[in-house]
Design a protein around this motif. Structure first.
Motif, mmCIF file in Angstrom:
data_model
loop_
_atom_site.group_PDB
_atom_site.id
_atom_site.type_symbol
_atom_site.label_atom_id
_atom_site.label_comp_id
_atom_site.label_asym_id
_atom_site.label_seq_id
_atom_site.Cartn_x
_atom_site.Cartn_y
_atom_site.Cartn_z
ATOM 1 N N GLU A 34 0.828 -1.207 0.000
ATOM 2 C CA GLU A 34 0.000 0.000 0.000
ATOM 3 C C GLU A 34 0.868 1.264 0.000
ATOM 4 O OE1 GLU A 34 -3.714 1.892 2.541
ATOM 5 O OE2 GLU A 34 -2.714 0.099 3.280
ATOM 6 N N CYS A 35 1.946 1.264 0.783
ATOM 7 C CA CYS A 35 2.863 2.419 0.795
ATOM 8 C C CYS A 35 3.467 2.640 -0.594
ATOM 9 C CB CYS A 35 3.979 2.205 1.803
ATOM 10 S SG CYS A 35 3.463 2.332 3.523
ATOM 11 N N ILE A 36 3.880 1.585 -1.225
ATOM 12 C CA ILE A 36 4.479 1.708 -2.555
ATOM 13 C C ILE A 36 3.431 2.150 -3.567
ATOM 14 C CG2 ILE A 36 5.560 0.396 -4.424
ATOM 15 C CD1 ILE A 36 7.088 -1.121 -2.148
ATOM 16 N N HIS A 37 2.221 1.606 -3.464
ATOM 17 C CA HIS A 37 1.134 2.023 -4.348
ATOM 18 C C HIS A 37 0.874 3.518 -4.216
ATOM 19 C CE1 HIS A 37 -3.166 2.856 -5.152
ATOM 20 N NE2 HIS A 37 -2.910 2.164 -6.245
ATOM 21 N N GLY A 38 0.835 4.003 -2.963
ATOM 22 C CA GLY A 38 0.586 5.428 -2.736
ATOM 23 C C GLY A 38 1.672 6.301 -3.329
ATOM 24 N N GLY A 39 2.921 5.871 -3.213
ATOM 25 C CA GLY A 39 4.025 6.627 -3.800
ATOM 26 C C GLY A 39 4.003 6.609 -5.312
ATOM 27 N N PHE A 40 3.564 5.490 -5.893
ATOM 28 C CA PHE A 40 3.447 5.387 -7.346
ATOM 29 C C PHE A 40 2.304 6.273 -7.841
ATOM 30 C CE2 PHE A 40 1.832 3.261 -11.216
ATOM 31 C CZ PHE A 40 2.986 3.257 -11.975
ATOM 32 N N SER A 60 1.131 8.914 -6.522
ATOM 33 C CA SER A 60 1.453 10.339 -6.394
ATOM 34 C C SER A 60 2.659 10.730 -7.253
ATOM 35 C CB SER A 60 1.726 10.685 -4.929
ATOM 36 O OG SER A 60 2.885 10.010 -4.471
ATOM 37 N N ASN A 61 3.133 9.808 -8.063
ATOM 38 C CA ASN A 61 4.284 10.024 -8.955
ATOM 39 C C ASN A 61 5.586 10.259 -8.200
ATOM 40 O OD1 ASN A 61 2.907 9.732 -11.464
ATOM 41 N ND2 ASN A 61 2.027 11.756 -11.129
ATOM 42 N N ASP A 62 5.670 9.835 -6.944
ATOM 43 C CA ASP A 62 6.919 9.938 -6.193
ATOM 44 C C ASP A 62 7.845 8.765 -6.491
ATOM 45 O OD1 ASP A 62 6.339 12.331 -4.914
ATOM 46 O OD2 ASP A 62 5.397 11.334 -3.207
ATOM 47 N N TYR A 63 7.280 7.578 -6.701
ATOM 48 C CA TYR A 63 8.073 6.369 -6.916
ATOM 49 C C TYR A 63 7.881 5.885 -8.352
ATOM 50 C CZ TYR A 63 7.551 6.034 -1.777
ATOM 51 O OH TYR A 63 7.522 6.268 -0.423
ATOM 52 N N ASP A 64 8.998 5.532 -8.988
ATOM 53 C CA ASP A 64 8.858 5.013 -10.346
ATOM 54 C C ASP A 64 9.301 3.569 -10.510
ATOM 55 O OD1 ASP A 64 11.595 5.395 -10.227
ATOM 56 O OD2 ASP A 64 11.678 6.847 -11.845
ATOM 57 N N SER A 65 9.983 3.004 -9.509
ATOM 58 C CA SER A 65 10.372 1.600 -9.582
ATOM 59 C C SER A 65 10.680 1.094 -8.182
ATOM 60 C CB SER A 65 11.596 1.412 -10.486
ATOM 61 O OG SER A 65 12.727 2.053 -9.928
ATOM 62 N N VAL A 66 10.643 -0.219 -8.046
ATOM 63 C CA VAL A 66 10.961 -0.840 -6.762
ATOM 64 C C VAL A 66 11.883 -2.026 -7.014
ATOM 65 C CG1 VAL A 66 8.910 -2.339 -6.749
ATOM 66 C CG2 VAL A 66 10.015 -1.748 -4.596
ATOM 67 N N GLU A 67 12.842 -2.183 -6.116
ATOM 68 C CA GLU A 67 13.766 -3.307 -6.172
ATOM 69 C C GLU A 67 13.731 -4.008 -4.821
ATOM 70 O OE1 GLU A 67 18.453 -4.240 -7.286
ATOM 71 O OE2 GLU A 67 17.724 -2.174 -7.296
ATOM 72 N N LEU A 68 13.748 -5.334 -4.852
ATOM 73 C CA LEU A 68 13.733 -6.116 -3.622
ATOM 74 C C LEU A 68 15.016 -6.918 -3.490
ATOM 75 C CD1 LEU A 68 10.569 -6.249 -4.875
ATOM 76 C CD2 LEU A 68 10.249 -7.217 -2.632
ATOM 77 N N VAL A 69 15.498 -7.016 -2.251
ATOM 78 C CA VAL A 69 16.658 -7.827 -1.898
ATOM 79 C C VAL A 69 16.355 -8.466 -0.548
ATOM 80 C CG1 VAL A 69 18.288 -6.339 -3.153
ATOM 81 C CG2 VAL A 69 17.862 -5.923 -0.720
ATOM 82 N N GLY A 70 17.061 -9.533 -0.193
ATOM 83 C CA GLY A 70 16.918 -10.094 1.142
ATOM 84 C C GLY A 70 16.651 -11.581 1.158
#
Length: 190
Positions: free
Chosen positions: A113-119, A121-131
């Protein structure tokens, strides 16, 4: 906004550091592969912070009585009990863990949901996962994010992930590729 290193102008990338906790690296459920990725995960985190991008950490979080849960019955190894050393982020990464999402299941709807909200609002354009573990929590979070934000560019850096076994790690990478998640940094374990 939650999880920001240094704010920059324009869209930011998001790094999700999944469950890099003592129990999964060197503790009850640790593996040599998980130990081996710690320096590369640290470099990746520093790169994101230096670029002013967003860094979220997730923490597998269980309460006393874990062994009585469905997960505990299928994985009867007590781990990541809140307040224990095993629940803590590994020492090498702890100072970077400013924005932590505790989760009591494999994937976090709150993270998605946090990532969706950032996307949105045009704040986030990509996500990378590690771990860790590629075949449990990394794949679960990657697929949740894909479901919440199907148009976001999602990448998993295989060189900064470790599975329960090398075979399960590779299988999870194939599943993510099938779901249109980019996989980079594939290598074989020594």
């Amino acid at each position: 906004m939650l999880g920001i290193g240094r704010r920059r102008i324009g869209n930011m990338k998001v790094l999700v550091v999944v469950d890099m906790q003592n129990d999964f690296v060197s503790g009850n459920l640790g593996t040599k592969e998980a130990v081996a990725i710690v320096p590369d995960v640290k470099k990746k985190i520093e790169e994101y912070y230096n670029n002013g991008d967003v860094v979220f950490f997730t923490k597998d979080t269980h309460l006393d009585g874990y062994l009585d849960t469905q997960e505990g019955k299928k994985l009867p190894v007590e781990h990541c009990v809140i307040g224990t050393n095993g629940w803590e982020i590994v020492d090498e990464l702890k100072s970077y863990a400013k924005h932590v999402i505790n989760k009591n299941r494999f994937g976090s709807n709150y993270l998605a949901e946090c990532i969706h909200g950032g996307f949105a609002s045009n704040d986030y354009d990509s996500v990378e996962l590690v771990g860790v573990c590629t075949d449990i929590c990394v794949v679960s979070n990657a697929l949740l994010i894909k479901a919440w934000v199907p148009e976001m560019e999602i990448t998993v850096d295989a060189s900064c992930c470790a599975g329960v076994t090398p075979e399960k790690h590779r299988a999870a990478l194939e599943v993510m590729k099938s779901c249109q998640i980019n996989v980079i940094g594939e290598k074989t374990y020594d």
